[in-house]
Design an enzyme around this catalytic site. Structure first.
Site, mmCIF file in Angstrom:
data_model
loop_
_atom_site.group_PDB
_atom_site.id
_atom_site.type_symbol
_atom_site.label_atom_id
_atom_site.label_comp_id
_atom_site.label_asym_id
_atom_site.label_seq_id
_atom_site.Cartn_x
_atom_site.Cartn_y
_atom_site.Cartn_z
ATOM 1 N N GLY A 9 0.825 -1.214 0.000
ATOM 2 C CA GLY A 9 0.000 0.000 0.000
ATOM 3 C C GLY A 9 0.855 1.257 0.000
ATOM 4 O O GLY A 9 0.697 2.122 0.867
ATOM 5 N N SER A 10 1.740 1.369 -1.003
ATOM 6 C CA SER A 10 2.756 2.431 -0.914
ATOM 7 C C SER A 10 2.756 3.389 -2.108
ATOM 8 O O SER A 10 3.766 4.031 -2.375
ATOM 9 C CB SER A 10 4.135 1.796 -0.737
ATOM 10 O OG SER A 10 4.358 0.801 -1.719
ATOM 11 N N GLY A 13 0.370 8.216 0.705
ATOM 12 C CA GLY A 13 0.319 8.234 2.168
ATOM 13 C C GLY A 13 1.619 7.858 2.861
ATOM 14 O O GLY A 13 2.723 8.122 2.364
ATOM 15 N N ILE A 14 1.476 7.219 4.014
ATOM 16 C CA ILE A 14 2.617 6.858 4.864
ATOM 17 C C ILE A 14 3.567 5.912 4.116
ATOM 18 O O ILE A 14 4.785 6.033 4.211
ATOM 19 C CB ILE A 14 2.103 6.198 6.173
ATOM 20 C CG1 ILE A 14 1.338 7.236 7.021
ATOM 21 C CG2 ILE A 14 3.242 5.589 6.965
ATOM 22 C CD1 ILE A 14 0.553 6.626 8.195
ATOM 23 N N SER A 133 -2.335 1.089 14.364
ATOM 24 C CA SER A 133 -3.036 2.381 14.439
ATOM 25 C C SER A 133 -3.384 2.675 15.888
ATOM 26 O O SER A 133 -3.562 1.748 16.697
ATOM 27 C CB SER A 133 -4.332 2.308 13.632
ATOM 28 O OG SER A 133 -5.168 3.403 13.943
ATOM 29 N N TYR A 146 -12.250 -2.080 11.963
ATOM 30 C CA TYR A 146 -10.870 -1.657 11.651
ATOM 31 C C TYR A 146 -9.981 -1.811 12.883
ATOM 32 O O TYR A 146 -8.871 -2.364 12.800
ATOM 33 C CB TYR A 146 -10.907 -0.197 11.195
ATOM 34 C CG TYR A 146 -9.563 0.478 11.035
ATOM 35 C CD1 TYR A 146 -8.737 0.193 9.950
ATOM 36 C CD2 TYR A 146 -9.124 1.445 11.953
ATOM 37 C CE1 TYR A 146 -7.511 0.832 9.788
ATOM 38 C CE2 TYR A 146 -7.906 2.091 11.797
ATOM 39 C CZ TYR A 146 -7.102 1.789 10.715
ATOM 40 O OH TYR A 146 -5.887 2.414 10.566
HETATM 41 N N1 LIG Z 1 -3.507 8.047 7.876
HETATM 42 C C1 LIG Z 1 -3.761 7.897 9.143
HETATM 43 O O1 LIG Z 1 -4.259 8.816 9.825
HETATM 44 C C2 LIG Z 1 -3.413 6.595 9.828
HETATM 45 C C3 LIG Z 1 -3.496 6.535 11.227
HETATM 46 C C4 LIG Z 1 -3.151 5.353 11.860
HETATM 47 C C5 LIG Z 1 -2.770 4.247 11.133
HETATM 48 N N2 LIG Z 1 -2.739 4.328 9.778
HETATM 49 C C6 LIG Z 1 -2.343 3.115 9.061
HETATM 50 O O2 LIG Z 1 -1.192 3.400 8.282
HETATM 51 C C7 LIG Z 1 -1.215 2.632 7.084
HETATM 52 C C8 LIG Z 1 -1.084 3.579 5.895
HETATM 53 O O3 LIG Z 1 -2.158 4.472 5.949
HETATM 54 P P1 LIG Z 1 -2.330 5.684 4.918
HETATM 55 O O4 LIG Z 1 -3.370 6.564 5.504
HETATM 56 O O5 LIG Z 1 -1.020 6.200 4.516
HETATM 57 O O6 LIG Z 1 -2.949 4.867 3.725
HETATM 58 P P2 LIG Z 1 -3.887 5.364 2.543
HETATM 59 O O7 LIG Z 1 -3.397 6.682 2.083
HETATM 60 O O8 LIG Z 1 -5.299 5.192 2.884
HETATM 61 O O9 LIG Z 1 -3.521 4.174 1.551
HETATM 62 C C9 LIG Z 1 -3.368 4.327 0.261
HETATM 63 C C10 LIG Z 1 -2.490 3.218 -0.257
HETATM 64 O O10 LIG Z 1 -3.060 1.942 0.012
HETATM 65 C C11 LIG Z 1 -3.139 1.230 -1.219
HETATM 66 N N3 LIG Z 1 -4.231 0.270 -1.143
HETATM 67 C C12 LIG Z 1 -5.510 0.452 -0.743
HETATM 68 N N4 LIG Z 1 -6.195 -0.697 -0.812
HETATM 69 C C13 LIG Z 1 -5.324 -1.645 -1.247
HETATM 70 C C14 LIG Z 1 -5.427 -3.034 -1.528
HETATM 71 N N5 LIG Z 1 -6.590 -3.698 -1.391
HETATM 72 N N6 LIG Z 1 -4.333 -3.699 -1.969
HETATM 73 C C15 LIG Z 1 -3.155 -3.040 -2.158
HETATM 74 N N7 LIG Z 1 -2.995 -1.719 -1.904
HETATM 75 C C16 LIG Z 1 -4.075 -1.033 -1.468
HETATM 76 C C17 LIG Z 1 -3.317 2.312 -2.255
HETATM 77 O O11 LIG Z 1 -2.932 1.828 -3.509
HETATM 78 P P3 LIG Z 1 -3.684 2.204 -4.909
HETATM 79 O O12 LIG Z 1 -4.684 3.272 -4.617
HETATM 80 O O13 LIG Z 1 -2.562 2.671 -5.761
HETATM 81 O O14 LIG Z 1 -4.275 0.939 -5.365
HETATM 82 C C18 LIG Z 1 -2.345 3.357 -1.732
HETATM 83 O O15 LIG Z 1 -1.023 2.990 -2.050
HETATM 84 C C19 LIG Z 1 -2.534 1.858 7.104
HETATM 85 O O16 LIG Z 1 -2.320 0.572 7.589
HETATM 86 C C20 LIG Z 1 -3.393 2.641 8.067
HETATM 87 O O17 LIG Z 1 -4.362 1.824 8.686
HETATM 88 C C21 LIG Z 1 -3.046 5.462 9.111
#
Ligand SMILES: NC(=O)c1ccc[n+]([C@@H]2O[C@H](COP(=O)([O-])OP(=O)(O)OC[C@H]3O[C@@H](n4cnc5c(N)ncnc54)[C@H](OP(=O)(O)O)[C@@H]3O)[C@@H](O)[C@H]2O)c1
Length: 256
Positions: A9-10, A13-14, A133, A146
């Site tokens: 998932g890269s 975001g993070i 998280s 979640y």
């Molecule tokens: N952001 C926050 O506030 C926060 C807080 C706490 C924890 N987290 C955790 O940190 C991690 C990263 O979060 P984020 O907010 O940076 O993520 P995000 O922006 O929501 O994630 C986007 C990324 O996830 C990929 N993705 C989504 N569904 C997928 C799937 N089924 N298979 C493969 N790739 C998939 C997308 O790829 P494509 O769109 O290119 O397909 C994109 O690269 C997650 O585990 C999240 O739960 C986030």
């Protein structure tokens, strides 16, 4: 030492920010997204941001069965970052909501770790990180499913760490709090448009209302979280194993 790093998932975001830090350190990066299009676009963006970066893509939608044969061999660092969520009252969550989130958030890490951990143990070096998280601790009423998937990662991570005894492999979990990713920005901007308010005000109100224990009293920036993940992905974190590392700005209120 140049490592091969796979971050799920890269493309945004993070995960993308972590890829940027590690690519700049000279590691080989495998970016992952659900489609060829989004993965290639992210590779292009990262190449433009990091001179001489060694970047490849692995297209895989973790919500569906996937073939490990399409994944690269020789991964030294596996960052199980992919995570999806639904926000709805517990009584409105369907079995499908639960299964989808467990499939993407947990089973991706289960399957990839099952594949790569034995290889890491055989080479006596490796890092596996799980991105949890603050919700694993807070379990907000609208995010019970979640939060449950994230809590499960802690046991998974510790269990795998137990299998690395006396080796150069470590397995740890990181706990980010609310982080201002592109997704968070979209959420805040939509709310701001509805409320005819400034996005910064809406972001501040969200933290005050929903994360009252936050000590930083703001969203974290992706680079703040990514730099910490990069440290635990690297060789200098060798004495940290089976641990939970917080980067939630105090939002969980946890004392240990
Ligand atoms: N952001 C926050 O506030 C926060 C807080 C706490 C924890 N987290 C955790 O940190 C991690 C990263 O979060 P984020 O907010 O940076 O993520 P995000 O922006 O929501 O994630 C986007 C990324 O996830 C990929 N993705 C989504 N569904 C997928 C799937 N089924 N298979 C493969 N790739 C998939 C997308 O790829 P494509 O769109 O290119 O397909 C994109 O690269 C997650 O585990 C999240 O739960 C986030």
């Amino acid at each position: 030492m140049k490592n091969s790093v796979l971050i799920t998932g890269s493309t945004a975001g993070i995960g993308f920010e972590t890829a940027k830090v590690l690519a700049n350190q000279g590691h080989k990066i495998y970016l992952n997204g659900r489609t060829e299009e989004s993965t290639n676009a992210a590779i292009e963006r990262l190449r433009n941001l990091c001179d001489k970066a060694d970047i490849q893509g692995v297209v895989c939608d973790f919500s569906k069965p996937f073939d490990l044969a399409s994944f690269p061999e020789g991964i030294d660092v596996l960052i199980n970052n992919v995570g999806i969520y639904t926000s709805k009252p517990f009584s409105a969550t369907s079995d499908e909501d639960w299964y989808d989130q467990f499939e993407v958030n947990c089973m991706s890490g289960v399957r990839l770790s099952r594949h790569y951990l034995p290889q890491m143990l055989a080479s006596n070096y490796g890092r596996i990180l799980f991105i949890s998280s603050e919700c694993a601790y807070l379990a907000p009423e609208d995010m019970v499913s979640y939060s449950s998937t994230k809590a499960a990662l802690h046991a998974l991570s510790r269990g795998l760490a137990n299998a690395t005894r006396n080796s150069g492999v470590t397995v740890n979990t990181l706990v980010p709090g609310s982080t201002y990713t592109e997704g968070a920005a979209r959420f805040i901007e939509e709310k701001a448009a509805q409320q005819k308010e400034e996005p910064t005000k809406v972001a501040q109100s969200f933290i005050q209302a929903e994360r009252p224990q936050s000590l930083i009293e703001r969203f974290a920036r992706t680079e703040e979280v990514a730099s910490l993940i990069a440290f635990y992905a690297g060789p200098q974190s060798s004495a940290v194993n089976g641990s939970v590392i917080f980067c939630e700005g105090g939002s969980t209120g946890a004392t240990f």
